[in-house]
Design an enzyme around this catalytic site. Structure first.
Site, PDB file in Angstrom:
ATOM      1  N   GLU A  93      40.456  31.211  32.735  1.00  0.00           N
ATOM      2  CA  GLU A  93      41.108  31.660  33.981  1.00  0.00           C
ATOM      3  C   GLU A  93      42.071  30.644  34.609  1.00  0.00           C
ATOM      4  O   GLU A  93      41.980  30.348  35.791  1.00  0.00           O
ATOM      5  CB  GLU A  93      40.039  32.054  35.002  1.00  0.00           C
ATOM      6  CG  GLU A  93      39.123  33.149  34.499  1.00  0.00           C
ATOM      7  CD  GLU A  93      38.083  33.584  35.527  1.00  0.00           C
ATOM      8  OE1 GLU A  93      37.967  32.948  36.584  1.00  0.00           O
ATOM      9  OE2 GLU A  93      37.380  34.564  35.255  1.00  0.00           O
TER      10      GLU A  93
ATOM     11  N   ASN B 147      40.611  32.154  27.627  1.00  0.00           N
ATOM     12  CA  ASN B 147      39.973  33.384  28.112  1.00  0.00           C
ATOM     13  C   ASN B 147      40.426  33.682  29.539  1.00  0.00           C
ATOM     14  O   ASN B 147      40.485  32.780  30.380  1.00  0.00           O
ATOM     15  CB  ASN B 147      38.449  33.146  28.089  1.00  0.00           C
ATOM     16  CG  ASN B 147      37.629  34.397  28.303  1.00  0.00           C
ATOM     17  OD1 ASN B 147      37.853  35.413  27.627  1.00  0.00           O
ATOM     18  ND2 ASN B 147      36.669  34.344  29.220  1.00  0.00           N
TER      19      ASN B 147
ATOM     20  N   HIS C   9      37.337  43.160  32.570  1.00  0.00           N
ATOM     21  CA  HIS C   9      36.535  43.698  33.670  1.00  0.00           C
ATOM     22  C   HIS C   9      37.345  44.853  34.258  1.00  0.00           C
ATOM     23  O   HIS C   9      38.316  44.639  34.983  1.00  0.00           O
ATOM     24  CB  HIS C   9      36.274  42.612  34.725  1.00  0.00           C
ATOM     25  CG  HIS C   9      35.411  41.507  34.213  1.00  0.00           C
ATOM     26  ND1 HIS C   9      34.085  41.714  33.867  1.00  0.00           N
ATOM     27  CD2 HIS C   9      35.649  40.203  33.981  1.00  0.00           C
ATOM     28  CE1 HIS C   9      33.557  40.565  33.455  1.00  0.00           C
ATOM     29  NE2 HIS C   9      34.488  39.635  33.504  1.00  0.00           N
TER      30      HIS C   9
ATOM     31  N   GLU D   1      34.354  40.061  27.940  1.00  0.00           N
ATOM     32  CA  GLU D   1      33.446  40.282  29.079  1.00  0.00           C
ATOM     33  C   GLU D   1      33.524  41.736  29.548  1.00  0.00           C
ATOM     34  O   GLU D   1      33.496  42.023  30.751  1.00  0.00           O
ATOM     35  CB  GLU D   1      33.796  39.338  30.242  1.00  0.00           C
ATOM     36  CG  GLU D   1      33.790  37.877  29.851  1.00  0.00           C
ATOM     37  CD  GLU D   1      34.049  36.929  31.020  1.00  0.00           C
ATOM     38  OE1 GLU D   1      33.984  37.356  32.188  1.00  0.00           O
ATOM     39  OE2 GLU D   1      34.327  35.743  30.755  1.00  0.00           O
TER      40      GLU D   1
ATOM     41  N   ASP E 102      33.262  45.209  30.973  1.00  0.00           N
ATOM     42  CA  ASP E 102      32.458  46.118  31.781  1.00  0.00           C
ATOM     43  C   ASP E 102      33.421  47.046  32.507  1.00  0.00           C
ATOM     44  O   ASP E 102      34.578  46.690  32.755  1.00  0.00           O
ATOM     45  CB  ASP E 102      31.457  45.415  32.710  1.00  0.00           C
ATOM     46  CG  ASP E 102      32.054  44.359  33.629  1.00  0.00           C
ATOM     47  OD1 ASP E 102      33.293  44.277  33.759  1.00  0.00           O
ATOM     48  OD2 ASP E 102      31.260  43.615  34.235  1.00  0.00           O
TER      49      ASP E 102
HETATM   50  C1  XIL Z   1      29.874  35.605  36.458  1.00  0.00           C
HETATM   51  C2  XIL Z   1      28.400  35.858  36.204  1.00  0.00           C
HETATM   52  O1  XIL Z   1      28.254  37.139  35.646  1.00  0.00           O
HETATM   53  C3  XIL Z   1      27.614  35.753  37.498  1.00  0.00           C
HETATM   54  O2  XIL Z   1      26.224  35.795  37.238  1.00  0.00           O
HETATM   55  C4  XIL Z   1      27.958  34.446  38.203  1.00  0.00           C
HETATM   56  O3  XIL Z   1      27.331  34.441  39.467  1.00  0.00           O
HETATM   57  C5  XIL Z   1      29.444  34.287  38.380  1.00  0.00           C
HETATM   58  O4  XIL Z   1      30.083  34.383  37.109  1.00  0.00           O
HETATM   59  N1  XIL Z   1      34.647  35.713  34.630  1.00  0.00           N
HETATM   60  C6  XIL Z   1      33.917  34.855  33.839  1.00  0.00           C
HETATM   61  C7  XIL Z   1      32.433  34.873  33.930  1.00  0.00           C
HETATM   62  O5  XIL Z   1      34.497  34.184  33.005  1.00  0.00           O
HETATM   63  O6  XIL Z   1      31.882  33.619  33.700  1.00  0.00           O
HETATM   64  C8  XIL Z   1      31.954  35.407  35.251  1.00  0.00           C
HETATM   65  O7  XIL Z   1      30.537  35.528  35.196  1.00  0.00           O
HETATM   66  C9  XIL Z   1      32.614  36.722  35.550  1.00  0.00           C
HETATM   67  C10 XIL Z   1      34.105  36.581  35.640  1.00  0.00           C
END
Ligand code: XIL
Length: 356
Positions: A179, A220, A256, A284, A286
């Site tokens: 990020e 990422n 996401h 990641e 969802d």
């Molecule tokens: C999130 C986790 O799911 C949570 O449990 C934590 O509190 C915060 O981080 N991008 C990422 C992940 O790269 O590491 C994040 O994960 C979600 C967004």
């Protein structure tokens, strides 16, 4: 074949075309510790089973040489959690346990307990392991946040060396940097960027390469799921890194998403990165929503990955809606009672149809 990692062989080496001896040989090599990681080899096909659809996400993805993974949090004690995790997923990533705040709470004092537990769990069950994340502006321990200049640079390098070094040979892909871009395609003005300047990202990749030469090293990010200003900025960086020999092997697309997502350029975006010679991974996934609309977004993401030869795996950000970081949006493939949702069926069918 030098490795059984997804993506290091072509899509044509599917379960249907891999010979039984190849499968058996990689199993023997893995058992002997010759291979760095040892996913469960898919069963060799028998004459009567060649058109049978796979019944789990991991097995379905393996038919085209891909993994299907999940983020894992500390819920191993729950039978349904562990049962679902073990049955469906061929790859794991720690949801939090390998982040900087968890692994180095005090300077140069490392805590690998959560990460080691997951790595042992995965190795015992023949699953791939993604590493997440070596350097990120968020979830930094307090002691890092105030560091300046060369002090921060040395802390970053030491963190990468020690953590990637600790797990060297066991991680399929590492999110080296997470990020680091803004929506407009410029660099995020994090402490790392402000203190170290543009060179910090390639510095991180070079340090990771030395610590774990075998892992795929990934950049990422989120909001990069379309061709847009942010993904354009990252694309320019990756192109430049490839041209100058900075060791980057993969780009992770967090994905996401919501059920209203416009995915019209999703596949094309993955493909343009793949055309730079890197692997691409959905890291990641969802999708906030429910029912057919949610299932449709999941299907499109799976199909896009399957359509891009260098897209070697998909990871969803959790096993069950119950423990999702977006729980109220019910974004995962299993509901809070571990029942398969419509989205599950859509993903499984997409993975199976790609194998045929
Ligand atoms: C999130 C986790 O799911 C949570 O449990 C934590 O509190 C915060 O981080 N991008 C990422 C992940 O790269 O590491 C994040 O994960 C979600 C967004």
């Amino acid at each position: 074949m030098t490795s059984s990692s997804p993506g290091r062989h072509t899509r044509t080496t599917s379960r249907r075309t891999r010979s039984a001896s190849t499968v058996a040989a990689s199993g023997v090599l893995a058992a002997a510790g010759v291979l760095a990681f040892s996913p469960t080899a898919p069963a060799a096909p028998s004459a009567s089973s060649t058109v049978q659809a796979a019944g789990t996400l991991g097995a379905a993805a393996a038919q085209s040489g891909r993994y299907f993974g999940t983020a894992v949090a500390e819920h191993y004690g729950e039978a349904d959690y562990e049962g679902t995790l073990n049955r469906e997923f061929s790859s794991v990533v720690a949801e939090n346990a390998m982040k900087w705040d968890a692994t180095e709470p005090n300077r140069n004092q490392f805590n690998f307990s959560g990460g080691d537990r997951l790595v042992n769990y995965a190795q015992q069950r023949g699953k791939y392991i993604r590493g997440h994340a070596l350097v990120w502006h968020a979830q930094q321990p307090g002691w890092v946040q105030g560091l300046t200049g060369d002090n921060l640079r040395q802390a970053m390098r030491n963190h990468i060396s020690k953590v990637a070094g600790h797990y060297a040979g066991k991680i399929d892909s590492w999110d080296v940097v997470n990020e680091a871009f803004e929506w407009d395609g410029s660099r995020r003005q994090s402490n790392l960027q402000k203190q170290l300047g543009d060179g910090w990202i390639e510095d991180a990749f070079r340090t990771a390469k030395t610590a774990d030469p075998k892992a795929k090293l990934c950049y990422n990010d989120y909001g990069t799921d379309a061709i847009n200003a942010k993904s354009d900025g990252i694309y320019r960086m990756v192109k430049d890194f490839r041209a100058r020999g900075v060791p980057i092997d993969c780009v992770g697309f967090q994905s996401h998403l919501s059920q209203n997502e416009n995915l019209s350029t999703y596949r094309q975006n993955l493909q343009r990165f793949a055309d730079l010679g890197v692997h691409v991974q959905i890291t990641e996934l969802d999708v906030g929503g429910s029912g057919a609309a949610q299932a449709n977004v999941y299907r499109q993401v799976a199909q896009a990955c399957l359509a891009v030869a260098r897209c070697n795996g998909i990871t969803v950000w959790g096993v069950t809606d119950k423990y999702s970081w977006r729980a109220r949006e019910t974004p995962l493939l299993f509901n809070g009672n571990y029942q398969k949702k419509e989205a599950y069926g859509a993903v499984l069918a997409a993975l199976n149809s790609a194998a045929g």
